[in-house]
Design an enzyme around this catalytic site. Structure first.
Site, mmCIF file in Angstrom:
data_model
loop_
_atom_site.group_PDB
_atom_site.id
_atom_site.type_symbol
_atom_site.label_atom_id
_atom_site.label_comp_id
_atom_site.label_asym_id
_atom_site.label_seq_id
_atom_site.Cartn_x
_atom_site.Cartn_y
_atom_site.Cartn_z
ATOM 1 N N ARG A 268 33.945 36.087 54.770
ATOM 2 C CA ARG A 268 32.984 37.093 55.198
ATOM 3 C C ARG A 268 33.356 37.540 56.616
ATOM 4 O O ARG A 268 33.040 36.877 57.594
ATOM 5 C CB ARG A 268 31.573 36.490 55.170
ATOM 6 C CG ARG A 268 30.455 37.515 55.266
ATOM 7 C CD ARG A 268 29.121 36.807 55.456
ATOM 8 N NE ARG A 268 28.992 36.296 56.819
ATOM 9 C CZ ARG A 268 28.357 35.187 57.145
ATOM 10 N NH1 ARG A 268 27.828 34.424 56.224
ATOM 11 N NH2 ARG A 268 28.271 34.810 58.415
ATOM 12 N N HIS A 272 26.468 37.775 58.527
ATOM 13 C CA HIS A 272 25.708 37.602 57.285
ATOM 14 C C HIS A 272 24.975 38.891 56.913
ATOM 15 O O HIS A 272 25.045 39.362 55.785
ATOM 16 C CB HIS A 272 24.717 36.451 57.455
ATOM 17 C CG HIS A 272 23.791 36.265 56.301
ATOM 18 N ND1 HIS A 272 24.220 35.861 55.056
ATOM 19 C CD2 HIS A 272 22.448 36.431 56.202
ATOM 20 C CE1 HIS A 272 23.187 35.781 54.241
ATOM 21 N NE2 HIS A 272 22.109 36.134 54.907
ATOM 22 N N TYR A 281 28.164 30.662 65.429
ATOM 23 C CA TYR A 281 28.627 29.550 64.590
ATOM 24 C C TYR A 281 30.092 29.663 64.160
ATOM 25 O O TYR A 281 30.575 28.823 63.408
ATOM 26 C CB TYR A 281 27.740 29.408 63.347
ATOM 27 C CG TYR A 281 27.566 30.671 62.528
ATOM 28 C CD1 TYR A 281 28.493 31.034 61.555
ATOM 29 C CD2 TYR A 281 26.465 31.494 62.713
ATOM 30 C CE1 TYR A 281 28.342 32.171 60.796
ATOM 31 C CE2 TYR A 281 26.294 32.635 61.955
ATOM 32 C CZ TYR A 281 27.228 32.981 60.992
ATOM 33 O OH TYR A 281 27.063 34.117 60.245
#
Length: 382
Positions: A268, A272, A281
């Site tokens: 990805r 998100h 993160y």
């Protein structure tokens, strides 16, 4: 009682597994075609079609992301970097088959034929998901994780009982494999030998949770063995490889071979959603490493190395993608005309007495406002 007097014990019956577990195990490395000798046998027309679809998909992701920044979309879970999985999922199906997407699979919905603007209706915050599920044979985009998987199994099992030549393809992310619905769907699918294929797009993160904190399995594809179905592992950024593996699994299911679990290893690239800060993160170096393994980069490299890269065809595909994006912008910039009475439509086949009463009350309020006119400040609703 002496040793000689003890009763003779009957040895337990020998256990034989119903299925050889080794036959269900995925390959130790993800299946790849691009950059391998096997790529020479790939149809150049197929490569050009995949390339055009990837260009269109990348442009769609960028335009939808821009619409969120302009306030025209409430949210958009981008599939940038995962386009090969999305395109292959749409192309692997026949017209009679069904697609069961998750919220990140808008591009797969568009690639299967849904109008690009209609595919964004749910993400715009409208009361419905925007397209006719029966016409397109695509279930609504599923926001709750993995809830679409049991639905796919149910439809596939029903089609098998009716004798229909139908396969269901269910898409889910790596985070969805941690849900109970995932277990229930795979267990029932294997027991019933339902004609369904599960495609896990392992993009590395369930929002901010990396895969190693979700599962200790060697791969997600290895989970298939526990349910009694084959597992396949594929490079999710290798478009022809994903299409090949999916097509084989779909036709296996169609011929009565039962379900397959496929893990596509991808990444990805974007956050998100537009509401997520991915820098909290993961670091930029990790993202850049995966950009070098971008599905468009891999496919363009293959076309160039084989002397098949056609500048005119690529330019035409880019222009078509840009035209799609322009049309999407124009239509999403128009405010929708909303009818408050839609609140009562499509709730029940036969409206309940309470629903009819509420509908009448709202109708009376709207009629009173219309009669009073806009001067009251409550008319002309949108």
């Amino acid at each position: 009682m002496t040793v000689l007097e003890q009763p003779r014990r009957t040895p337990p019956p020998q256990w034989h597994p119903r299925v050889d577990p080794a036959s269900l195990l995925p390959d130790p490395e993800p299946y790849r075609l691009l950059g391998t000798p096997a790529a020479r046998d790939l149809d150049p027309e197929l490569l050009h079609r995949l390339h055009a679809e990837l260009l269109r998909g990348r442009r769609y992701n960028r335009q939808a992301t821009a619409l969120t920044q302009q306030g025209r979309l409430a949210v958009y879970p981008s599939s940038t970097g995962q386009e090969a999985c999305q395109i292959a999922a749409a192309l692997a199906l026949r017209p009679q088959d069904w697609l069961f997407p998750s919220y990140r699979d808008t591009l797969a919905v568009v690639a299967r034929g849904v109008d690009p603007a209609q595919a964004l209706t749910l993400l715009r915050g409208d009361w419905h998901h925007g397209y006719d599920v029966r016409e397109h044979r695509i279930a609504p985009l599923s926001t709750p994780l993995a809830t679409q998987l049991p639905h796919a199994v149910g439809l596939a099992h029903a089609a098998r009982l009716k004798g229909d030549d139908t396969v269901a393809l269910a898409l889910v992310g790596d985070g969805g494999t941690s849900e109970g619905d995932f277990h229930e769907a795979l267990n029932f699918a294997a027991v019933w030998q339902a004609p369904v294929v599960f495609l896990v797009q392992n993009n590395g993160f369930a929002i901010s949770v990396p895969l190693e904190k979700q599962s200790a399995a060697p791969s997600l594809a290895h989970k298939a063995v526990g349910y009694g179905m084959p597992g396949r592992l594929v490079d999710g950024n290798d478009a022809p490889a994903v299409l090949t593996v999916l097509s084989e699994a779909v036709e296996r299911a169609r011929s009565g071979g039962g379900p397959t679990l496929i893990e596509a290893v991808t990444y990805r690239v974007d956050a998100h959603t537009n509401a997520d800060d991915a820098t909290r993160y993961r670091d930029a170096d990790e993202v850049e490493t995966w950009r070098a393994h971008d599905p468009l980069v891999l496919l363009e490299r293959e076309l160039r190395e084989r002397g098949r890269y056609d500048e005119a065809r690529v330019r035409a595909a880019e222009e078509a993608a840009e035209a799609m994006a322009a049309d999407l912008r124009e239509r999403m910039n128009a405010d929708p005309e909303l009818d408050p009475m839609d609140l009562f439509r499509h709730v029940f086949a036969e409206p309940t007495p309470q629903l009819r009463e509420q509908q009448a009350l709202l109708g009376a309020e709207l009629a009173a406002e219309a009669e009073a006119g806009p001067a009251t400040g409550t008319g002309a609703r949108r």
